[in-house]
Design a protein around this motif. Sequence first.
Motif, short mmCIF file in Angstrom:
data_model
loop_
_atom_site.label_atom_id
_atom_site.label_comp_id
_atom_site.label_asym_id
_atom_site.label_seq_id
_atom_site.Cartn_x
_atom_site.Cartn_y
_atom_site.Cartn_z
N UNK A 1 0.91 -1.13 0.10
CA UNK A 1 0.01 -0.02 0.10
C UNK A 1 0.93 1.15 0.13
N UNK A 2 1.96 1.20 0.66
CA UNK A 2 2.99 2.17 0.67
C UNK A 2 3.40 2.47 -0.52
N UNK A 3 3.60 1.37 -1.37
CA UNK A 3 4.31 1.39 -2.58
C UNK A 3 3.42 2.21 -3.55
N UNK A 4 1.91 1.78 -3.53
CA UNK A 4 1.09 2.35 -4.31
C UNK A 4 0.96 3.89 -4.10
N UNK A 5 0.84 4.00 -2.82
CA UNK A 5 0.84 5.83 -2.37
C UNK A 5 1.84 6.60 -2.88
N UNK A 6 3.20 5.81 -2.90
CA UNK A 6 4.22 6.63 -3.73
C UNK A 6 4.23 6.88 -5.07
N UNK A 7 3.62 5.81 -5.62
CA UNK A 7 3.35 5.95 -7.07
C UNK A 7 2.43 6.94 -7.28
N UNK A 8 1.17 7.15 -6.53
CA UNK A 8 0.06 8.16 -6.60
C UNK A 8 0.82 9.49 -6.44
N UNK A 9 1.58 9.61 -5.48
CA UNK A 9 2.15 10.90 -5.06
C UNK A 9 3.01 11.42 -6.05
N UNK A 10 4.08 10.43 -6.62
CA UNK A 10 4.81 10.79 -7.58
C UNK A 10 4.14 11.49 -9.02
N UNK A 11 3.06 10.90 -9.23
CA UNK A 11 2.24 11.47 -10.29
C UNK A 11 1.45 12.62 -10.04
N UNK A 12 1.15 12.76 -9.00
CA UNK A 12 0.66 14.41 -8.31
C UNK A 12 1.63 15.34 -8.40
N UNK A 13 2.74 14.63 -7.78
CA UNK A 13 3.82 15.90 -7.92
C UNK A 13 4.66 16.48 -9.08
N UNK A 14 4.22 15.46 -10.25
CA UNK A 14 4.50 15.93 -11.57
C UNK A 14 3.65 17.09 -11.88
N UNK A 15 2.32 17.12 -11.56
CA UNK A 15 1.52 18.05 -11.97
C UNK A 15 1.49 19.31 -11.07
N UNK A 16 2.17 19.09 -9.83
CA UNK A 16 2.45 20.18 -8.84
C UNK A 16 3.82 21.01 -9.20
N UNK A 17 4.55 20.51 -9.71
CA UNK A 17 5.92 21.04 -10.33
C UNK A 17 5.72 22.59 -10.93
N UNK A 18 4.77 22.84 -11.82
CA UNK A 18 4.52 24.20 -12.60
C UNK A 18 4.08 25.21 -11.40
#
Length: 322
Positions: A291-308
């Motif tokens: 579950x932690x691994x899956x959460x990291x994957x989602x967080x990474x995807x959201x992080x990409x959108x947050x960079x701009x």
Amino acid sequence: GSGLLYVSSLSTNIEIFPENYRGKLVGLLVSLFGLSALVFTTVYRTLFQGDNALAFLAFMATACGGAALLGTGTFPLVLESVGCGRWEKSGSVAASRDFSSVLLKVKESFLMLVASRVFWLFFSIFFLISGNGLFVINNAASIAKSIDPEQGSNMKTSLVIALSACNWFGRLASGVISDSLTARRGVFFIVSSVMFAAAVIITLAVQSTEILYVFVMGVGLAYGVMWSILPTCISEVFGAENFGQNWGVSLLAPAAGGLLFNFIAGVAYDAHSGGSGSCTGWSCFHVSLVLALGSCAVACLLSVFSVPSTDRGRKEGFQELV
């Protein structure tokens, strides 16, 4: 009490020190907060021999209370030396003491914050990474003991020290490095997510007692980076003036995340214990790690959108981002 001291010291320093030191300042302050577990664990084991909890609690009360009083007493001197921001810009003392106007301003600022999609993007990333980080912090010793009951029991202190040291380093280093680079600070959200995911993947792949040191060190670094970069971004995107309120609302994310992921870990542990209340083997926490691994994957995807949204020096975060 610790939460109040943490938020007040962080928000005060963000307002009175120049913005070009923002990453270093936040990194230093939150690194000291993260280092406290290592310091007080060492004090407990060396000065109190690890078996005098009452005396240690009295020491903690004296030390923390004394630090609060010292900070309060020296605050006027700090303002006199480097004071800036709203303390210098306030038009009148009477206006600053108008309680109703203060409440109105707080309400307006809060409503603008929760209406911002960028805030909820930050909040979700913080929820996923810090929530799972708290799961690891709270259960590192239990994971070690379930894997190897004999050796794991002796690893408790060393795991806490390793995690705390890496947490401290991640907070301090990310703050300093983020000030030195021209890249947007949101890139460090991706770094944090990837480091956390890598630590979980390596642990699940190797599945040995010794790999737990790599696990807690990787999680500690990722957790520290998140706790250093996010408050810096909150202050830059939404302004320093209301940072205390904005960061206080943001702190609901790790609180909720920690509660959720620790609850799931407890349910999974009980399910594998067969009703005995005791579980051994990697299966005890396997669901939680996946579950932690899956959460990291989602967080990474959201992080990409947050960079701009994490440009340096953005001053009108609400107007631009809502």
